[in-house]
Design an enzyme around this catalytic site. Structure first.
Site, PDB file in Angstrom:
ATOM      1  N   ASP A   1      28.358  20.249 -36.919  1.00 15.38           N
ATOM      2  CA  ASP A   1      26.986  20.574 -36.106  1.00 15.38           C
ATOM      3  C   ASP A   1      26.923  21.929 -36.511  1.00 15.38           C
ATOM      4  OD1 ASP A   1      25.108  19.959 -34.979  1.00 15.38           O
ATOM      5  OD2 ASP A   1      26.242  20.343 -32.629  1.00 15.38           O
TER       6      ASP A   1
ATOM      7  N   HIS B   1      16.530  28.492 -30.650  1.00 10.03           N
ATOM      8  CA  HIS B   1      17.211  27.513 -29.211  1.00 10.03           C
ATOM      9  C   HIS B   1      18.208  28.402 -29.168  1.00 10.03           C
ATOM     10  CE1 HIS B   1      20.868  25.193 -27.523  1.00 10.03           C
ATOM     11  NE2 HIS B   1      21.653  25.497 -29.280  1.00 10.03           N
TER      12      HIS B   1
ATOM     13  N   ARG C   1      24.945  35.375 -22.756  1.00 16.14           N
ATOM     14  CA  ARG C   1      25.626  36.859 -23.226  1.00 16.14           C
ATOM     15  C   ARG C   1      24.758  37.518 -22.967  1.00 16.14           C
ATOM     16  NH1 ARG C   1      26.806  33.401 -27.622  1.00 16.14           N
ATOM     17  NH2 ARG C   1      24.997  33.812 -28.652  1.00 16.14           N
TER      18      ARG C   1
ATOM     19  N   GLU D   1      19.016  16.764 -31.903  1.00 14.57           N
ATOM     20  CA  GLU D   1      18.921  17.012 -32.769  1.00 14.57           C
ATOM     21  C   GLU D   1      18.588  16.041 -33.588  1.00 14.57           C
ATOM     22  OE1 GLU D   1      22.529  18.912 -33.557  1.00 14.57           O
ATOM     23  OE2 GLU D   1      23.115  19.698 -31.287  1.00 14.57           O
TER      24      GLU D   1
ATOM     25  N   ASP E   1      23.018  15.186 -29.144  1.00 14.94           N
ATOM     26  CA  ASP E   1      24.727  15.816 -29.204  1.00 14.94           C
ATOM     27  C   ASP E   1      24.980  16.770 -27.541  1.00 14.94           C
ATOM     28  OD1 ASP E   1      26.864  17.777 -29.644  1.00 14.94           O
ATOM     29  OD2 ASP E   1      25.737  19.130 -30.070  1.00 14.94           O
TER      30      ASP E   1
ATOM     31  N   GLN F   1      31.443  23.817 -21.599  1.00 13.22           N
ATOM     32  CA  GLN F   1      31.041  24.407 -23.043  1.00 13.22           C
ATOM     33  C   GLN F   1      31.606  26.552 -22.773  1.00 13.22           C
ATOM     34  OE1 GLN F   1      27.325  24.048 -24.353  1.00 13.22           O
ATOM     35  NE2 GLN F   1      27.780  25.380 -26.625  1.00 13.22           N
TER      36      GLN F   1
ATOM     37  N   THR G   1      20.038  21.631 -31.691  1.00 16.07           N
ATOM     38  CA  THR G   1      19.446  21.643 -30.945  1.00 16.07           C
ATOM     39  C   THR G   1      18.109  22.550 -32.166  1.00 16.07           C
ATOM     40  OG1 THR G   1      21.119  22.265 -29.067  1.00 16.07           O
ATOM     41  CG2 THR G   1      18.702  22.171 -28.619  1.00 16.07           C
TER      42      THR G   1
HETATM   43 MN    MN Z   1      24.566  20.447 -31.053  1.00 12.93          MN
END
Ligand code: MN
Length: 415
Positions: free
Chosen positions: A125, A132, A141, A200, A232, A239, A348
């Site tokens: 991926d 994105h 972040r 995606e 996805d 995550q 994405t």
């Molecule tokens: Mn992905």
């Protein structure tokens, strides 16, 4: 070009498409198929009735559980075979007069069950949409320094899980795992509370290459058989807790859904377009010529249980910063080998406008801006028994080539 098989003008499966897939028929046999409109064409029957005789294949390549062996023949065979099939399906062809073969080979789409089109040995991926990557960087972040320093130099990606790639219509269970709420010092364990999709497109490779060899960027497209839509599925809370320092893992590998029809790169050729300007200039091994992006409209719908479909995203494959040729050149620059049936997902696909964001994370801006649905309910993330539907199609001068759809329903976590 006109087919003798009638279809609606807004069908994704026009005479210009001629995609490939694998279907189980009413008599429980399985085989490789193509499609026009709502008519599925059993290629095994066409082969057996002599319609592919000029290709001098020893065995019926279409009498198979997957497209892998067909794809492995490479473009020197698969491209003319598809063109031949296209001419067979055109008005006035030999097949148009052969009612016996039509009776045996043609099935209405509602009478077949579509299967995984390929066996997928490896799945990668990428993370190739700059919008994105910027959006996620802002949320995960630093809002002021969202894009990491490597992003404009490297088509960033990770190796995903091939075993859990499933065909459209397969339900997905809400994953269970560890996460750490923002205001907590310690992690918690339980069903994900931030379930998401990622819009995606994935490409499928047609060759085995040798370890140590690279695929040059200007030859990369020769290795791409075709494309599918790819959802996805992502558990954002799992995550964001697990991804440092080695990247996505259990927040991603519980399931990915694909559309059943592989649209060939050749069918998408008329829809080529320029990609975004790449600045700073890329390394020579990523330097490409020509138009490598594709103008494919992409949409995401969210459908609550027993409810209406809600259009929640309008994006386009052409927004990709890094194109497929660059992704493949980068993937192999270190000598990593390709296999037939490998799946390489784009990452994405988000555009610049807020309605073009390709995930709930971005659409609801990490849950701070819930989406309003037609039934009055709101969504920050995907709820149990919601169905996510993705559609994709290209259109130019009245010629339409599309992917159909990939759907998947999120079921409650299985304890
Ligand atoms: Mn992905």
């Amino acid at each position: 070009m006109k087919s003798f098989i009638p279809y609606d003008s807004d069908s994704d499966f026009s005479i210009y498409n001629i995609p490939f897939g694998v279907a189980v028929f009413e008599d429980d046999t399985i085989g490789c198929v193509s499609r026009i409109g709502d008519t599925v064409i059993d290629l095994t029957v066409l082969f057996e009735n002599g319609y592919f005789n000029q290709f001098e294949l020893e065995e019926n390549i279409f009498n198979a559980f997957t497209l892998n062996e067909f794809i492995e023949l490479g473009k020197s065979v698969t491209v003319p075979m598809r063109e031949h099939l296209q001419s067979l399906l055109t008005e006035g062809s030999e097949l148009s007069k052969d009612e016996e073969t039509q009776k045996e080979a043609f099935h209405h789409i509602s009478k077949v069950s579509m299967q995984m089109p390929v066996h997928v040995p490896n799945y990668t991926d990428f993370y190739s949409s700059i919008e994105h990557a910027t959006n996620v960087g802002k949320m995960f972040r630093d809002p002021n320094n969202a894009l990491l320093p490597n992003w404009r130099h490297i088509p960033v990606g990770y190796h995903g899980r091939a075993s859990s790639i499933v065909i459209s219509g397969t339900p997905i269970y809400r994953p269970i795992g560890q996460s750490k709420p923002k205001d907590s010092v310690t992690p918690e364990f339980g069903p994900s509370k931030r379930m998401d999709f990622e819009l995606e497109v994935a490409f499928i490779t047609n060759s085995f290459t040798v370890m140590g060899e690279r695929v040059p960027v200007d030859q990369a497209e020769d290795h791409i058989f075709g494309l599918v839509l790819f959802n996805d599925w992502s558990a954002r809370d799992i995550q964001s807790w697990e991804y440092v320092p080695l990247g996505p893992f259990l927040g991603k590998n519980f399931g990915s859904s694909i559309s059943p029809w592989v649209v060939t790169l050749e069918a998408l050729d008329p829809f080529r377009t320029e990609g975004p300007e790449q600045d700073p200039p890329v390394f020579p091994y990523l330097n490409f010529n020509g138009k490598k992006n594709f103008d494919v409209n992409l949409q995401v719908y969210l459908q609550p249980e027993n409810g209406e479909e809600n259009l929640i995203c309008n994006s386009n494959f052409k927004y990709m910063y890094w194109n497929m040729a660059q992704q493949l050149a980068h993937h192999t620059v270190n000598g990593c080998n390709l296999e037939v049936g490998d799946m390489y997902a784009s990452g994405t696909i988000s555009g610049k406008s807020e309605d073009s964001f390709g995930s709930m994370l971005e659409l609801s801006w990490s849950g701070t801006k819930p989406l309003k649905l037609k039934d009055g309910s709101e969504r920050k993330f995907i709820e149990d028994n919601d169905t996510v539907i993705m559609r994709g199609w290209a259109e130019r001068e009245g010629k339409r080539v599309g992917f159909g759809e990939v759907t998947g329903k999120l079921l409650p976590a299985k304890f």
